[in-house]
Design a protein around this motif. Structure first.
Motif, PDB file in Angstrom:
ATOM      1  N   UNK A 262       0.881  -1.208  -0.059  1.00 29.09           N
ATOM      2  CA  UNK A 262       0.129   0.153   0.075  1.00 29.09           C
ATOM      3  C   UNK A 262       0.796   1.232  -0.014  1.00 29.09           C
ATOM      4  N   UNK A 263       2.011   1.230   0.653  1.00 27.65           N
ATOM      5  CA  UNK A 263       3.053   2.398   0.714  1.00 27.65           C
ATOM      6  C   UNK A 263       3.543   2.558  -0.793  1.00 27.65           C
ATOM      7  N   UNK A 264       4.004   1.447  -1.291  1.00 24.91           N
ATOM      8  CA  UNK A 264       4.429   1.578  -2.846  1.00 24.91           C
ATOM      9  C   UNK A 264       3.249   2.188  -3.677  1.00 24.91           C
ATOM     10  N   UNK A 265       2.140   1.443  -3.487  1.00 23.13           N
ATOM     11  CA  UNK A 265       1.306   2.310  -4.175  1.00 23.13           C
ATOM     12  C   UNK A 265       0.786   3.752  -4.062  1.00 23.13           C
ATOM     13  N   UNK A 266       0.967   4.059  -2.671  1.00 22.09           N
ATOM     14  CA  UNK A 266       0.907   5.561  -2.343  1.00 22.09           C
ATOM     15  C   UNK A 266       1.765   6.282  -3.126  1.00 22.09           C
ATOM     16  N   UNK A 267       2.894   5.981  -3.060  1.00 20.82           N
ATOM     17  CA  UNK A 267       4.100   6.691  -3.734  1.00 20.82           C
ATOM     18  C   UNK A 267       4.160   6.907  -5.138  1.00 20.82           C
ATOM     19  N   UNK A 268       3.452   5.984  -5.814  1.00 19.12           N
ATOM     20  CA  UNK A 268       3.189   5.856  -7.407  1.00 19.12           C
ATOM     21  C   UNK A 268       1.973   7.022  -7.551  1.00 19.12           C
ATOM     22  N   UNK A 269       1.040   6.972  -6.822  1.00 17.39           N
ATOM     23  CA  UNK A 269      -0.053   7.713  -6.805  1.00 17.39           C
ATOM     24  C   UNK A 269       0.712   9.174  -6.698  1.00 17.39           C
ATOM     25  N   UNK A 270       1.112   9.475  -5.851  1.00 15.94           N
ATOM     26  CA  UNK A 270       1.919  10.959  -5.332  1.00 15.94           C
ATOM     27  C   UNK A 270       2.649  11.293  -6.618  1.00 15.94           C
ATOM     28  N   UNK A 271       3.073  10.357  -7.494  1.00 12.32           N
ATOM     29  CA  UNK A 271       3.945  10.888  -8.567  1.00 12.32           C
ATOM     30  C   UNK A 271       3.110  11.669  -9.578  1.00 12.32           C
ATOM     31  N   UNK A 272       1.990  11.438  -9.568  1.00  7.51           N
ATOM     32  CA  UNK A 272       1.100  12.510 -10.400  1.00  7.51           C
ATOM     33  C   UNK A 272       1.474  13.973 -10.166  1.00  7.51           C
ATOM     34  N   UNK A 273       1.871  14.146  -8.740  1.00  8.62           N
ATOM     35  CA  UNK A 273       1.886  15.674  -8.323  1.00  8.62           C
ATOM     36  C   UNK A 273       3.430  15.860  -8.601  1.00  8.62           C
ATOM     37  N   UNK A 274       4.093  15.165  -9.276  1.00 12.95           N
ATOM     38  CA  UNK A 274       5.610  15.484  -9.745  1.00 12.95           C
ATOM     39  C   UNK A 274       6.062  15.187 -11.124  1.00 12.95           C
ATOM     40  N   UNK A 275       7.059  16.098 -11.369  1.00 18.44           N
ATOM     41  CA  UNK A 275       7.744  15.438 -12.680  1.00 18.44           C
ATOM     42  C   UNK A 275       9.125  15.084 -12.504  1.00 18.44           C
ATOM     43  N   UNK A 276       9.441  13.813 -12.614  1.00 20.47           N
ATOM     44  CA  UNK A 276      10.785  13.140 -12.405  1.00 20.47           C
ATOM     45  C   UNK A 276      11.334  12.534 -13.782  1.00 20.47           C
ATOM     46  N   UNK A 277      12.442  13.240 -13.926  1.00 20.27           N
ATOM     47  CA  UNK A 277      13.071  12.442 -15.066  1.00 20.27           C
ATOM     48  C   UNK A 277      14.302  13.134 -15.489  1.00 20.27           C
ATOM     49  N   UNK A 278      15.083  12.812 -16.360  1.00 16.26           N
ATOM     50  CA  UNK A 278      16.055  13.466 -17.012  1.00 16.26           C
ATOM     51  C   UNK A 278      15.784  14.685 -17.798  1.00 16.26           C
ATOM     52  N   UNK A 279      16.622  15.631 -18.146  1.00 15.50           N
ATOM     53  CA  UNK A 279      16.231  17.112 -18.845  1.00 15.50           C
ATOM     54  C   UNK A 279      15.257  16.641 -19.973  1.00 15.50           C
ATOM     55  N   UNK A 280      15.440  15.889 -20.615  1.00 16.02           N
ATOM     56  CA  UNK A 280      14.389  15.467 -22.008  1.00 16.02           C
ATOM     57  C   UNK A 280      12.995  15.219 -21.490  1.00 16.02           C
ATOM     58  N   UNK A 281      12.940  14.180 -20.658  1.00 12.15           N
ATOM     59  CA  UNK A 281      11.523  13.793 -19.919  1.00 12.15           C
ATOM     60  C   UNK A 281      11.013  15.307 -19.187  1.00 12.15           C
ATOM     61  N   UNK A 282      11.946  15.761 -18.354  1.00 13.72           N
ATOM     62  CA  UNK A 282      11.338  17.079 -17.535  1.00 13.72           C
ATOM     63  C   UNK A 282      10.862  18.273 -18.574  1.00 13.72           C
ATOM     64  N   UNK A 283      11.549  18.302 -19.762  1.00 16.88           N
ATOM     65  CA  UNK A 283      11.145  19.277 -20.678  1.00 16.88           C
ATOM     66  C   UNK A 283       9.719  19.017 -21.065  1.00 16.88           C
ATOM     67  N   UNK A 284       9.986  17.840 -21.354  1.00 12.95           N
ATOM     68  CA  UNK A 284       8.536  17.499 -22.517  1.00 12.95           C
ATOM     69  C   UNK A 284       7.267  17.694 -21.348  1.00 12.95           C
ATOM     70  N   UNK A 285       7.459  17.153 -20.137  1.00 10.52           N
ATOM     71  CA  UNK A 285       6.158  17.071 -19.173  1.00 10.52           C
ATOM     72  C   UNK A 285       6.109  18.582 -18.821  1.00 10.52           C
ATOM     73  N   UNK A 286       6.917  19.532 -18.614  1.00 16.60           N
ATOM     74  CA  UNK A 286       6.636  21.004 -18.457  1.00 16.60           C
ATOM     75  C   UNK A 286       5.903  21.553 -19.698  1.00 16.60           C
TER      76      UNK A 286
END
Length: 322
Positions: A262-286
């Motif tokens: 359940x904690x791992x699932x919560x962490x994945x759920x919280x990732x909706x609130x974040x942008x995590x990645x290398x430069x290419x992914x971060x730029x794409x998401x922003x």
């Protein structure tokens, strides 16, 4: 793309509050040199590891040790305070640092009921009075009404209301002030909130709409590096939401921590609130979110254990849009 920082001053384990304050000023000066436009401080109480409890004081300290970066609050917990006193503090800052003061205020109680009551000097909850208090604050900083707040500056400080949905967006729009949406708290309401703010905006303190979005971002050398760094932020947020130790754990501690399903699932759920990645992914998401929200003004939160890695993350993000 316009970039700024929203700092909760999340304290790494092993670092004192005094050391955290020094590192925060150093970080702010660093991002100013990078070209970030603003540095805002959150307000939190009753926690072990969130050091920003008085954004007005941090704003004054930072403005005095920087040259041009705008300093702001994200945000002052207005329901617990006198609108007149908040206005006086903001006007004092504006007098000291004209054109650099950005006041963000919010409706949060600041903690549990005990904390809320202590902040409000034992007075009953005034959460429902937030709209009235915000209207009064706006009048005071503009020098309107029978009683005027001092000092009487030539220009009022900028004023923003923080929110998580359409109602808060509409109220900010009707007052003609700025709006900041907390994607890092409730991302599912972002598109609708920004749209409501734009559609209902009426000229007031600002002649045209000014909206921003606050989001967690960790930008690593590549996606794998970012994922490794973000483990400390993942565990930190999980602990904060459980009311546990709110200091930021090391990556090593996060990797060694045995988590339940359940904690791992919560962490994945919280990732909706974040942008995590290398430069290419971060730029794409922003860029993707900017297109959805029709907002190109961002406040970045990065709560990592290692301050050097935090600096590098902000550096990589700025380089993407230089």
């Amino acid at each position: 793309m316009r970039l700024g920082v929203l700092d909760q001053m999340a304290q790494p384990k092993g670092m004192s509050a005094e050391e955290m304050a020094v590192c925060t000023i150093d970080l702010a000066r660093y991002v100013e040199d990078l070209g970030y436009e603003r540095y805002w401080f959150a307000e939190h109480h009753g926690t072990k590891g969130l050091v920003s409890s008085s954004p007005e004081i941090m704003m004054a300290a930072l403005a005095g040790q920087t040259k041009k970066i705008a300093v702001g609050s994200g945000g002052i917990l207005l329901p617990q305070y006198s609108s007149y006193k908040v206005a006086a503090q903001l006007l004092q800052l504006q007098a000291l640092y004209p054109g650099r003061i950005e006041a963000g205020v919010g409706r949060s109680p600041g903690g549990n009921e005990t904390i809320r009551s202590l902040l409000a000097d034992g007075k009953p909850s005034q959460m429902a009075e937030y709209p009235e208090k915000l209207q009064n604050l706006l009048r005071f900083i503009q020098g309107e009404g029978k009683v005027r707040a001092a000092p009487r500056t030539e220009v009022a400080p900028s004023l923003f209301s923080l929110g998580l949905g359409e109602n808060s967006a509409e109220f900010a729009a009707e007052l003609g002030i700025g709006y900041v949406f907390g994607h890092f708290i409730k991302p599912e309401r972002g598109e609708a909130s920004h749209q409501r703010y734009r559609e209902r905006f009426k000229p007031g303190l600002f002649q045209s709409s000014v909206s921003r979005t606050a989001v967690f971002v960790v930008c690593g050398e590549n996606d794998a590096h970012a994922e490794e760094l973000a483990r400390s932020q993942d565990l930190w947020l999980l602990q904060v939401e459980k009311g546990l130790d709110s200091r930021v754990p090391s990556v090593q501690e996060a990797n060694e921590k045995q988590l339940s399903v359940s904690e791992e699932e919560k962490i994945q759920f919280n990732r909706r609130r974040m942008i995590i990645g290398g430069p290419e992914k971060v730029k794409s998401e922003l860029l993707r979110l900017s297109k959805i929200y029709k907002c190109e003004d961002w406040l970045i939160l990065t709560n990592l254990y290692d301050f050097k890695e935090k600096e590098r993350s902000y550096q990589r993000i700025k380089k993407l849009f230089s």
